[in-house]
Write an enzyme that holds these catalytic residues in place. Structure first.
Site, PDB file in Angstrom:
ATOM      1  N   TRP B 326       0.845  -1.201   0.000  1.00  0.00           N
ATOM      2  CA  TRP B 326       0.000   0.000   0.000  1.00  0.00           C
ATOM      3  C   TRP B 326       0.888   1.262   0.000  1.00  0.00           C
ATOM      4  CZ3 TRP B 326      -0.146   3.977   3.583  1.00  0.00           C
ATOM      5  CH2 TRP B 326      -1.209   4.867   3.477  1.00  0.00           C
ATOM      6  N   HIS B 327       2.075   1.151   0.626  1.00  0.00           N
ATOM      7  CA  HIS B 327       2.955   2.313   0.715  1.00  0.00           C
ATOM      8  C   HIS B 327       3.584   2.688  -0.626  1.00  0.00           C
ATOM      9  CE1 HIS B 327       2.604   1.336   4.980  1.00  0.00           C
ATOM     10  NE2 HIS B 327       2.942   2.588   5.206  1.00  0.00           N
ATOM     11  N   GLY B 328       3.673   1.751  -1.522  1.00  0.00           N
ATOM     12  CA  GLY B 328       4.251   2.088  -2.816  1.00  0.00           C
ATOM     13  C   GLY B 328       4.452   0.853  -3.651  1.00  0.00           C
TER      14      GLY B 328
END
Lengths: 343, 515
Positions: B326-328
């Site tokens: 989700w962060h990247g």
């Protein structure tokens, strides 16, 4: 504690913290010591030269390209005017440069303004200048408007204030006197006169120094490694002429008109090098912005930028400093334009 | 627009707040809501106006979907709408965020020549997508619309939380917009808002942004193939660990403070995570609202801990791996999530064992594990992180990378430029005590390595000694503000220091803005 009491405490604390910051700043203000001696002493020397002039005078002002870049004796011989070079550093604010001229220029005098290109675009005080000026010319700070004072303080690095406060503390303990005490103005002038007359036997502590000035305030000593790099002279940047510059020019040109001082603009000497292409659209646009601006102030340049492109061999330790030969060449190229416009 | 930019602090925020306060008691609540909504959209559109269309479109589509869910009387149809809504949200998020990564991965895996699609990721899409999914779920569960369109739009777009969270659940914010008091924040809220916002501002500008160059320089040198000593690598990693801590903590507190300015209590997102004594505890304190979201909408629907031993741990690892991604869109984030999932699984297993570690040792192990995992998070790719791990474990030398003995290394130290004037002042006043190993004391004290070490140590001390602001600024039971003189002093001192430093500091956007 209620919210109201909290807000009162907050405001009181804020005021106290600001007061403390102001005290630390004021303690630092006007505390000359070693790193700042160079500019302070050069300024004392230049003021001494300026004060000794009585006749019609051409004043030279700008950054160090002007300090290094004029052959004042040649200028004097060719125009009949006395010539004094007041310039010393590109970082000095325009307002400061103009104040120096206001101090000495008389009706009938002329000023050749040889600003570095970046000086037209600068919209803040450089931290170098803020630091120097708070140390040896605190009156300049006090003379600024409130908004400008805030802008000036924003540029002042707090570590320099800390250093200034430490030095002030050293003054109280007596340690300051051992190594940091600056030369008194009269000693600066005495040494300068001795140097001119060949009597000075002391060491010249740095190669940019008041002892490297001639009787007009030009830089004359040449004993440094030569610069042979590349530079675009800030002409590739797309900055507009800054509001700060516009404001300062507006004020100064008004003063010059009222005091009958003629302002003549000069391009700085630029070294022929691969990064400098006067035909490049960005460069042309920058030159256009500068000339448009000066025209709007009623000021015209003496010649064109290309008239002042010099061979790189005529440059000294940086892209903006010419050798003595470079200064003479630049002055020779300027003279025909100058003679045309001098009243 | 950044919370600490002059435009935000001196123009945007004062205008928004003054108008909000001025109209609050004179107009119906919906006008105040609309005012905040318009301002939030201006805030959002400031850098990339075109992104606003995505946000507005997404808000409209999701609200219509929630209306459809509420209006249908048949449960299976409502469920179909819900699934369609969630799928559409995830597809859009995935399309924007992961299509390039997926194409590149497929191309690498099968040796294909594919051009990855290139999109400019709409700002905060990860955050507003999750909030909207939460709203669809709650509508489905409650079978009613809990917000009017303008309330819903503000719930998604409220500028203090829009860009980097907290990920607010509908029931945490929407009821506050519907109270009679909305539009008239109390003096208590404003006082607390000032403190929280300022403490956050100080954490960002005075701590996080001063630690950033230490971390950036170490990771950049390693990425360029330079050999870092273990000491420098640990210094850089600790600096990053503390930078991200203060950066995220700063954002969270500024968001909470801004919310209070408008009388809105946002959920706490950051609760002293570096005081955690195990990984489970860490994830209860770090990015709390994201952890809650994943637990509620992924871990529990997958079966949580009630589907047997194997499923429990695989659910945990899968949830954390997805949370990492989700962060990247990068393998580094995937591995970071996987590492945390594994650590969580180990922690759960350990809980059942009779061995209990002393609290200090538990804390140290937790901090060390979290910090080591940040290597994956900070490095740009797996190769860089592998090289950095090598440096951390002394591959290129322990104290110096070029094999210099410590005594010789000390002789190479020089004061950094920014401190040279202070060094000269002390030197010429002859205040230094003497030479250290034949080297001028000032060269050692003001050297980059010494100043960086001191900064990291000071930051770590702050983390360990100072309680989280909400714990002493609010009442633990009802979150009502508790005003103290020390908060007033601290707030004032931070403001003055930030102003004094304003000309010289280099600010960077919040790290979580990029997610």
């Amino acid at each position: 504690m209620t919210a109201k009491e909290f807000i009162v405490w907050f405001i009181l604390s804020l005021s106290a913290a600001f007061a403390l910051a102001v005290i630390l700043f004021c303690v630092h203000l006007g505390m000359p010591w070693w790193p700042h001696h160079l500019n302070r002493e050069v300024r004392i020397a230049k003021h001494h030269i300026a004060e000794s002039i009585e006749g019609p005078t051409i004043w030279l002002q700008g950054g160090s390209s002007t300090w290094f870049g004029f052959d004042s004796p040649l200028l004097q011989a060719e125009t009949g005017f006395d010539v004094v070079n007041l310039a010393f550093n590109i970082n000095m604010p325009l307002e400061f440069c103009f104040d120096e001229v206001r101090l000495f220029a008389k009706p009938g005098d002329a000023l050749i303004l040889g600003l570095e290109n970046s000086m037209y675009f600068r919209n803040n005080y450089s931290s170098y200048a803020a630091d120097e000026i708070t140390i040896w010319e605190p009156e300049f700070f006090w003379s600024l408007s409130l908004g400008r004072k805030a802008q000036f303080l924003k540029s002042l690095p707090w570590r320099k204030v800390l250093a200034g406060d430490l030095v002030r503390l050293g003054q109280l303990t007596g340690d300051f006197d051992k190594q940091l005490k600056p030369l008194p103005p009269e000693k600066v002038i005495e040494n300068l006169e001795d140097q001119w007359d060949g009597r000075y036997t002391g060491e010249i502590p740095a190669y940019y120094n008041y002892l490297t000035l001639n009787r007009h305030g030009d830089f004359v000593q040449s004993n440094h490694t030569l610069w042979r790099g590349t530079h675009d002279y800030y002409l590739m940047d797309l900055h507009p002429v800054s509001e700060m510059t516009r404001h300062d020019f507006k004020e100064f040109t008004k003063w010059a008109r009222e005091n009958n001082v003629q302002i003549l603009m000069s391009w700085l000497p630029m070294a022929r090098n691969p990064k400098l292409d006067l035909e490049h659209p960005k460069v042309k646009a920058s030159i256009h912005r500068i000339t448009n601006f000066t025209s709007s102030m009623g000021l015209e340049f003496l010649g064109k930028p290309e008239d002042f492109i010099l061979d790189i061999e005529l440059f000294y330790d940086t892209s903006h400093h010419t050798t003595a030969e470079g200064a003479t060449e630049r002055t020779k190229r300027l003279l025909p334009f100058l003679k045309e416009v001098l009243d | 627009m950044l919370f600490f930019s002059p435009l935000f602090l001196f123009v945007f925020l004062p205008i928004v707040w003054i108008v909000f306060m001025a109209i609050g008691s004179r107009v119906p609540a919906w006008v105040s809501i609309c005012w905040l909504l318009v301002c939030s959209w201006v805030f959002y559109a400031w850098a990339y106006p075109v992104h606003l269309l995505w946000l507005m479109g997404s808000v409209a589509a999701n609200y219509l979907c929630s209306v459809a869910i509420e209006r249908t009387s048949q449960s299976h149809v409502a469920k179909r709408y819900l699934v369609a809504g969630i799928t559409a949200n995830l597809l859009i998020l995935g399309g924007f965020k992961y299509s390039g990564f997926a194409t590149e991965s497929v191309a690498t895996l099968f040796g294909l020549s594919l051009t990855p699609p290139s999109f400019l990721l709409p700002l905060a899409i990860s955050f507003f997508t999750f909030q909207q999914i939460s709203y669809l779920v709650i509508t489905y569960r409650e079978k009613r619309l809990i917000a009017k369109p303008h309330e819903y739009a503000l719930y998604v777009s409220f500028f203090p939380q829009l860009i980097a969270g907290p990920i607010v659940q509908p029931d945490e914010m929407i009821p506050q917009l519907q109270t009679k008091r909305f539009g008239r924040p109390s003096l208590d809220d404003i006082g607390l808002g000032i403190s929280l916002f300022t403490i956050g501002l100080g954490k960002k500008i005075l701590l996080a942004d001063n630690l950033a160059p230490i971390a950036d320089s170490a990771f950049a040198l390693s990425a360029q193939g330079e050999s870092l000593s273990a000491f420098s690598a640990w210094l850089g990693l600790l600096a990053f660990s503390l930078q991200i801590y203060f950066d995220f903590s700063a954002y969270s507190e500024m968001a909470l403070g801004l919310g209070r300015f408008f009388g809105i209590r946002l959920p706490e997102n950051f609760a002293s995570p570096y005081r955690a004594i195990n990984i489970i505890d860490f994830w209860r304190r770090w990015h709390v609202t994201l952890s809650t979201f994943f637990k509620k909408f992924l871990y529990i629907p997958l079966g949580g801990s009630r589907s047997g031993f194997f499923r429990k741990y695989s659910n945990l690892i899968l949830t954390m791996t997805i949370a990492g991604l989700w962060h990247g869109a990068n393998y580094t984030f995937l591995l970071w999530g996987l590492a945390h999932g594994t650590l969580l699984a180990i922690n759960h297993l350990w809980k059942n064992s009779p061995i209990k570690l002393p609290t200090g040792l538990s804390w140290a192990l937790t901090f060390l594990s979290v910090t080591l995992c940040w290597t994956l998070f900070r490095a740009d790719n797996l190769n860089e992180s592998a090289r950095y791990f090598q440096a951390l474990f002394g591959e290129f030398g322990w104290i110096t990378a070029d094999g210099l003995p410590l005594s010789e290394f000390l002789k190479t130290l020089e004061p950094v430029d920014s401190w040279k004037t202070v060094h000269y002042a002390i030197h010429f006043l002859e205040w230094y005590p003497g030479l250290i190993n034949g080297v001028h004391a000032g060269h050692f004290i003001f050297s980059e390595i010494m100043l960086s070490s001191l900064q990291v140590l000071a930051a770590l001390t702050l983390v360990l000694l100072f309680p989280r602001p909400l714990s002493w600024l609010t009442h633990p039971v009802n979150e009502a503000p508790v005003f103290r003189k020390r908060a007033a002093f601290l707030t004032a001192i931070i403001i003055v220091i930030v102003i004094i430093q304003s000309g010289t500091f280099q600010t960077t956007p919040f790290i979580y803005f990029r997610f």
